[in-house]
Structure formats: C-alpha cells, structure tokens
Design a protein around this motif. Structure first.
Motif, PDB file in Angstrom:
ATOM      1  N   TRP A 146       0.807  -1.216   0.000  1.00  0.00           N
ATOM      2  CA  TRP A 146       0.000   0.000   0.000  1.00  0.00           C
ATOM      3  C   TRP A 146       0.841   1.268   0.000  1.00  0.00           C
ATOM      4  CZ3 TRP A 146      -0.546   3.800   3.819  1.00  0.00           C
ATOM      5  CH2 TRP A 146      -1.509   4.762   3.520  1.00  0.00           C
ATOM      6  N   ALA A 147       1.636   1.478   1.003  1.00  0.00           N
ATOM      7  CA  ALA A 147       2.305   2.766   1.205  1.00  0.00           C
ATOM      8  C   ALA A 147       3.231   3.165   0.062  1.00  0.00           C
ATOM      9  CB  ALA A 147       3.080   2.756   2.519  1.00  0.00           C
ATOM     10  N   PHE A 161       1.556   9.404  -3.335  1.00  0.00           N
ATOM     11  CA  PHE A 161       0.443  10.190  -2.827  1.00  0.00           C
ATOM     12  C   PHE A 161       0.874  11.645  -2.831  1.00  0.00           C
ATOM     13  CE2 PHE A 161      -0.152   6.021  -0.831  1.00  0.00           C
ATOM     14  CZ  PHE A 161      -1.471   5.764  -1.171  1.00  0.00           C
ATOM     15  N   THR A 162      -0.031  12.513  -3.254  1.00  0.00           N
ATOM     16  CA  THR A 162       0.313  13.927  -3.343  1.00  0.00           C
ATOM     17  C   THR A 162      -0.043  14.705  -2.088  1.00  0.00           C
ATOM     18  OG1 THR A 162      -1.788  14.377  -4.440  1.00  0.00           O
ATOM     19  CG2 THR A 162       0.111  13.952  -5.857  1.00  0.00           C
ATOM     20  N   SER A 163      -0.815  14.071  -1.186  1.00  0.00           N
ATOM     21  CA  SER A 163      -1.170  14.743   0.056  1.00  0.00           C
ATOM     22  C   SER A 163      -1.476  13.711   1.131  1.00  0.00           C
ATOM     23  CB  SER A 163      -2.387  15.645  -0.135  1.00  0.00           C
ATOM     24  OG  SER A 163      -3.551  14.858  -0.343  1.00  0.00           O
ATOM     25  N   ASN A 164      -1.472  14.153   2.348  1.00  0.00           N
ATOM     26  CA  ASN A 164      -1.814  13.265   3.449  1.00  0.00           C
ATOM     27  C   ASN A 164      -3.294  12.893   3.400  1.00  0.00           C
ATOM     28  OD1 ASN A 164      -0.989  11.793   5.771  1.00  0.00           O
ATOM     29  ND2 ASN A 164      -2.152  13.242   7.005  1.00  0.00           N
ATOM     30  N   ILE A 165      -4.127  13.784   2.933  1.00  0.00           N
ATOM     31  CA  ILE A 165      -5.561  13.490   2.790  1.00  0.00           C
ATOM     32  C   ILE A 165      -5.765  12.367   1.779  1.00  0.00           C
ATOM     33  CG2 ILE A 165      -7.770  14.417   1.973  1.00  0.00           C
ATOM     34  CD1 ILE A 165      -6.883  17.118   3.182  1.00  0.00           C
ATOM     35  N   ALA A 224      -7.062   6.633   0.954  1.00  0.00           N
ATOM     36  CA  ALA A 224      -6.734   5.354   0.328  1.00  0.00           C
ATOM     37  C   ALA A 224      -6.523   4.233   1.340  1.00  0.00           C
ATOM     38  CB  ALA A 224      -5.481   5.509  -0.531  1.00  0.00           C
ATOM     39  N   LEU A 225      -6.259   4.563   2.586  1.00  0.00           N
ATOM     40  CA  LEU A 225      -5.951   3.542   3.585  1.00  0.00           C
ATOM     41  C   LEU A 225      -7.165   2.686   3.937  1.00  0.00           C
ATOM     42  CD1 LEU A 225      -4.001   2.164   5.501  1.00  0.00           C
ATOM     43  CD2 LEU A 225      -4.495   3.962   7.176  1.00  0.00           C
ATOM     44  N   SER A 226      -8.309   3.280   4.142  1.00  0.00           N
ATOM     45  CA  SER A 226      -9.488   2.528   4.571  1.00  0.00           C
ATOM     46  C   SER A 226      -9.861   1.402   3.610  1.00  0.00           C
ATOM     47  CB  SER A 226     -10.673   3.467   4.778  1.00  0.00           C
ATOM     48  OG  SER A 226     -11.784   2.749   5.250  1.00  0.00           O
ATOM     49  N   PRO A 227      -9.960   1.641   2.300  1.00  0.00           N
ATOM     50  CA  PRO A 227     -10.277   0.531   1.392  1.00  0.00           C
ATOM     51  C   PRO A 227      -9.219  -0.576   1.413  1.00  0.00           C
ATOM     52  CG  PRO A 227     -10.602   2.619   0.280  1.00  0.00           C
ATOM     53  CD  PRO A 227      -9.939   2.923   1.595  1.00  0.00           C
ATOM     54  N   TRP A 228      -7.942  -0.194   1.567  1.00  0.00           N
ATOM     55  CA  TRP A 228      -6.904  -1.210   1.621  1.00  0.00           C
ATOM     56  C   TRP A 228      -7.030  -2.060   2.884  1.00  0.00           C
ATOM     57  CZ3 TRP A 228      -2.906  -2.769   4.732  1.00  0.00           C
ATOM     58  CH2 TRP A 228      -2.059  -3.726   4.182  1.00  0.00           C
ATOM     59  N   LEU A 229      -7.335  -1.439   4.017  1.00  0.00           N
ATOM     60  CA  LEU A 229      -7.518  -2.201   5.257  1.00  0.00           C
ATOM     61  C   LEU A 229      -8.699  -3.160   5.156  1.00  0.00           C
ATOM     62  CD1 LEU A 229      -6.841   0.494   7.983  1.00  0.00           C
ATOM     63  CD2 LEU A 229      -5.411  -1.488   7.402  1.00  0.00           C
ATOM     64  N   ILE A 230      -9.773  -2.723   4.516  1.00  0.00           N
ATOM     65  CA  ILE A 230     -10.913  -3.615   4.311  1.00  0.00           C
ATOM     66  C   ILE A 230     -10.494  -4.809   3.459  1.00  0.00           C
ATOM     67  CG2 ILE A 230     -13.183  -3.801   3.208  1.00  0.00           C
ATOM     68  CD1 ILE A 230     -13.607  -0.832   4.115  1.00  0.00           C
ATOM     69  N   HIS A 231      -9.787  -4.552   2.376  1.00  0.00           N
ATOM     70  CA  HIS A 231      -9.277  -5.633   1.524  1.00  0.00           C
ATOM     71  C   HIS A 231      -8.364  -6.565   2.323  1.00  0.00           C
ATOM     72  CE1 HIS A 231      -7.153  -7.741  -1.638  1.00  0.00           C
ATOM     73  NE2 HIS A 231      -6.024  -7.258  -1.163  1.00  0.00           N
ATOM     74  N   TYR A 232      -7.447  -6.006   3.079  1.00  0.00           N
ATOM     75  CA  TYR A 232      -6.489  -6.795   3.859  1.00  0.00           C
ATOM     76  C   TYR A 232      -7.200  -7.728   4.833  1.00  0.00           C
ATOM     77  CZ  TYR A 232      -2.582  -7.871   6.965  1.00  0.00           C
ATOM     78  OH  TYR A 232      -1.636  -8.526   7.705  1.00  0.00           O
ATOM     79  N   ASN A 233      -8.223  -7.240   5.478  1.00  0.00           N
ATOM     80  CA  ASN A 233      -8.903  -8.022   6.512  1.00  0.00           C
ATOM     81  C   ASN A 233     -10.016  -8.927   6.004  1.00  0.00           C
ATOM     82  OD1 ASN A 233      -7.482  -7.232   8.900  1.00  0.00           O
ATOM     83  ND2 ASN A 233      -8.418  -5.232   8.674  1.00  0.00           N
ATOM     84  N   THR A 234     -10.561  -8.652   4.816  1.00  0.00           N
ATOM     85  CA  THR A 234     -11.719  -9.426   4.377  1.00  0.00           C
ATOM     86  C   THR A 234     -11.486 -10.284   3.139  1.00  0.00           C
ATOM     87  OG1 THR A 234     -12.577  -7.600   3.045  1.00  0.00           O
ATOM     88  CG2 THR A 234     -13.346  -7.752   5.334  1.00  0.00           C
TER      89      THR A 234
END
Length: 53
Positions: free
Chosen positions: A9-10, A15-19, A24-34
């Motif tokens: 992911w990282a 990434f052009t900004s912290n926002i 982008a982190l939330s969808p990746w975490l969902i993918h990682y866990n499910t």
C-alpha cells in the motif's frame, strides 16, 4: 502487517497529500482483513477467524 502495509500500500503509488493517503488507507484495510489471502491462516483472510454472531 507493517511490512505488508509498506509493500502493498504505502509505496505502491505516490500520494500527493496526506488526505489522499488517508482516504486510500481505509479501502486497503478492508481488503487486507476481508479478502486478501494470508499464508498464516491457510490462505484465508483474518475475518474468517471470527465467529458468526
């Protein structure tokens, strides 16, 4: 988890900004866990270990 987070992911895309990174982190975490297969769980995602309620 930290190594996987960095590799999958990282540092996969710039990434052009912290926002943008935070969004982008939330969808990746969902993918990682499910849906992502985990070798330590015989190819199953972590949510497969949860008991149905």
């Amino acid at each position: 988890f930290n190594r996987t987070l960095a590799q999958e992911w990282a540092y996969r895309q710039p990434f052009t900004s912290n926002i943008q990174r935070t969004t982008a982190l939330s969808p990746w975490l969902i993918h990682y866990n499910t849906t992502r297969a985990h070798s330590a769980l015989a190819g199953q995602p972590p949510t497969s270990r949860l008991s149905p309620t």
